[in-house]
Design an enzyme around this catalytic site. Sequence first.
Site, mmCIF file in Angstrom:
data_model
loop_
_atom_site.group_PDB
_atom_site.id
_atom_site.type_symbol
_atom_site.label_atom_id
_atom_site.label_comp_id
_atom_site.label_asym_id
_atom_site.label_seq_id
_atom_site.Cartn_x
_atom_site.Cartn_y
_atom_site.Cartn_z
ATOM 1 N N ASP A 1 -23.200 -13.425 -7.096
ATOM 2 C CA ASP A 1 -23.361 -14.556 -8.010
ATOM 3 C C ASP A 1 -24.538 -14.328 -8.959
ATOM 4 O O ASP A 1 -24.439 -14.557 -10.163
ATOM 5 C CB ASP A 1 -23.561 -15.821 -7.165
ATOM 6 N N LYS B 1 -24.862 -13.595 -13.109
ATOM 7 C CA LYS B 1 -25.740 -14.340 -14.024
ATOM 8 C C LYS B 1 -26.604 -13.406 -14.870
ATOM 9 O O LYS B 1 -26.730 -13.602 -16.076
ATOM 10 C CB LYS B 1 -26.638 -15.289 -13.216
#
Length: 812
Positions: free
Chosen positions: A675, A679
């Site tokens: 994750d 980003k």
Amino acid sequence: MKVLKFGGTSVGSVENIKKVISIVETASTNDSVIVVVSAFGGITDKLLEAGKLASEKNSAFIGVFDSVKLRHLNAASQLNIEDQDIAQLHVYLNELEDLLKGIFYVNELSLRTKERLSAFGELCSSVIITEALKLQNLKAALKNATELIITSEGIKQNSVDFDVSNSNIREYFKNIPQPITIVPGFIASTPKGEITTLGRGGSDFTAAILAAAIVASELQIWTDVSGMFTANPRIVKQAKAIKSISYQEAMELSHFGAKVLFPPTIVPVMQKNIPIIIKNTFAPEEEGTIIRKETNANGNSVRGLSNIENIALLTLEGAGLIGIPGISKRLFETLSQQSINIILITQASSEHSICIGVLNENAEKAKLSVDFAFEYEIELGKMNPLLVETDLSIIALVGDKMKNHQGISGKMFSKLGENNINIRAIAQGASEKNISAVIAKKDVKKALNVLHERFFEDQRKQINLYIAGVGNVGTKLLDQITQQKQYLKENLNLNIRVVGITNSRTMYFDPDGIPLKSWEEKLLTGTATSIVGFTEKIIDLNKRNSVFVDVTASEEVANNYTDFLKNSIAVVACNKIACSSNYQNYKDLKYLATKYNAPFLYETNVGAGLPIIDTLNNLMASGDEILKVQAVLSGSLNFVFNNFKKGDSFHDVVKQAQLEGYTEPDPRIDLSGIDVARKILILARESGLDLELENVFNEPFLTDKNLKSSSVEHFYETLIEDDSHFQRLLESANANNAQLKYVAKLENGKPSVGLEEIPSGHPFYNLEGKDNIVLFYTKRYPEQPLIIKGAGAGGDVTASGLFSDIIRMRTY
Ligand code: ADP
Ligand code: ASP
Ligand code: MG
């Protein structure tokens, strides 16, 4: 004397007829009145349907006839009219039955018979209404319009012989004893005494002819809307009744499709300067619209919008057209010989092509006759065969004062363009009372609403939302919208409504906006969903300023952004998949967003509601250069490591984070670093780098066993099994007087993520709870970085990030 006309909707039912009686009673207290009535609503269509069936030898015509008969007899009995008072109604119904049987036997429906057939609606309704008025002790008498209005021989069906008709009318009304005269609308006689009509919708015209002949003080048109509106109120919800409008403007609007007034109605009354007042039978207290010679001077320069459906565009094209006089004359003559009405003409100054708008139903006839007329030129290759495009519509802006204002057509066309509405042809009359554009039929509703918003609605912008995913974040977003709706309306001139929502099971749409207080119940009543079905419906609804909000974490949903953007539907996403998918796809989406003027916004992809992407974009746009980024970007991991203290099991801490909603449904997505890798990849791309997810260096802190776990449950088991590994990580950090933080970096164009021991004194050291922090080192901020810090996870802040992306739509 006044003339009052009641349309089919006003005399559609007994309830309504009672309203008509009360209006007539009031109007006839101090003045004598002529009351023109239409057929009961829908009856003329039924008569024509029965005639068609009969002519096709289909005995179903009897059923249609029976329903027509029953409707009239029921109305009479519910109005308490005695059978003996409607002998004439029975005569008409018998005649009608005989006529239909005749059509059935001869198997043919000529124009003349069709006219006779369609006249029965008004003949019957006028008998019933006259008797109903008499029952209220009103002095009313019926006068058949066929004895007054006479048409001209052989020409178009609704051309009236005014000399004869006017003298008949004046003669009859010279000395009438009764204050109320009922006249059936729509019908007339030919000079030979045969019954005919004035064309569909022609009752308005009957009333105008009578009003002009006797020079009435006013002509009142009573219908089902409170006046002539700025656009058809059935298409544009925000349309408003126009208080006052000139004859010319009203004529232009009605010619361009404003059905509320039959187009030929205006001319006779205009010549006598008689005002027309359009009123609502169901809301007689409302002011309505007055149509007269002059309108108040300070009105809007655009008076109204209208549209004509079912248009075909004919294009005659070829080198043979250039500089050769007489081509257009031949073209128009050909069309006129075929009685084809031309609605719009445009010709480019290159003279290479002439473009003509006609009704769809005339397209085939036009093609045959024009190709025949220009056979020679087509054969020589000087001209192409007539090009025909159907299923188009004309939309028009109308206003007397448009000519004194520059830029109206500019505004019109740029608004249409921004909303991805393709314009096929444009026409503006030299009088500048009308600017018309030909567009696809499917775009009409959107076009009219967009233009209405632009020209009539104080610039309040309507935003239509479609929300996919109504879990934690989606629900919070809906709560925030509900709470702020009024504020946005009052302060930002923004009207936000949610038109569609879907979860993974059902979807629910309400084109007028879902009542937000009950969206959960509504969604339960929805239909089975699929992202394809949801997308198709959104595209089909074709609403202006549409925004698709992706609050899912689904790849399948992210794959649909292309379809939205290509249809000028903006995309606002907290789903990171699209922006962290392959670079080409990310670039393509950005390109489509620009090309179709549909923003693609994803501020919540990094740091939830924190303005990280926006700040980065502003730095880039103002010419700064990103040298280095250091960040803690996972609220979930931060929560986990801030709560992981000596004596805790790592398993329990992760479980708690998940229970409190700080992790993805599958916590491995957070803990494996994927994750955060997504980003930092997005930040790298936003700072101008062409990178893929594989280029993000990711050294996992999880064990092999954790990473290879087969399910979420299994993963939790492996966390218990490998607890000592996590204890070691913690001990080492404690021994070094450091904090464990999961850090994302971008340095020398290389992104990386990993767990680090952060020494005290470092800006990350004291980062609390679920906070995120980003340090941008740039050319302008080389030593002291630009820092953005705050809550970077949680339903409320993510929802508010989505909400601010939605609100940004107001400037597009
Ligand atoms: P009636 O039966 O009373 O003659 P119509 O159906 O012929 O009524 O005309 C009224 C309808 O015209 C309205 O219900 C509305 O849908 C339609 N209409 C189209 N354009 C306009 C407009 N600009 N203003 C008002 N009504 C309009
Ligand atoms: N009854 C006719 C029609 O439906 C005329 C009218 O209502 O104006 O067209
Ligand atoms: Mg009408």
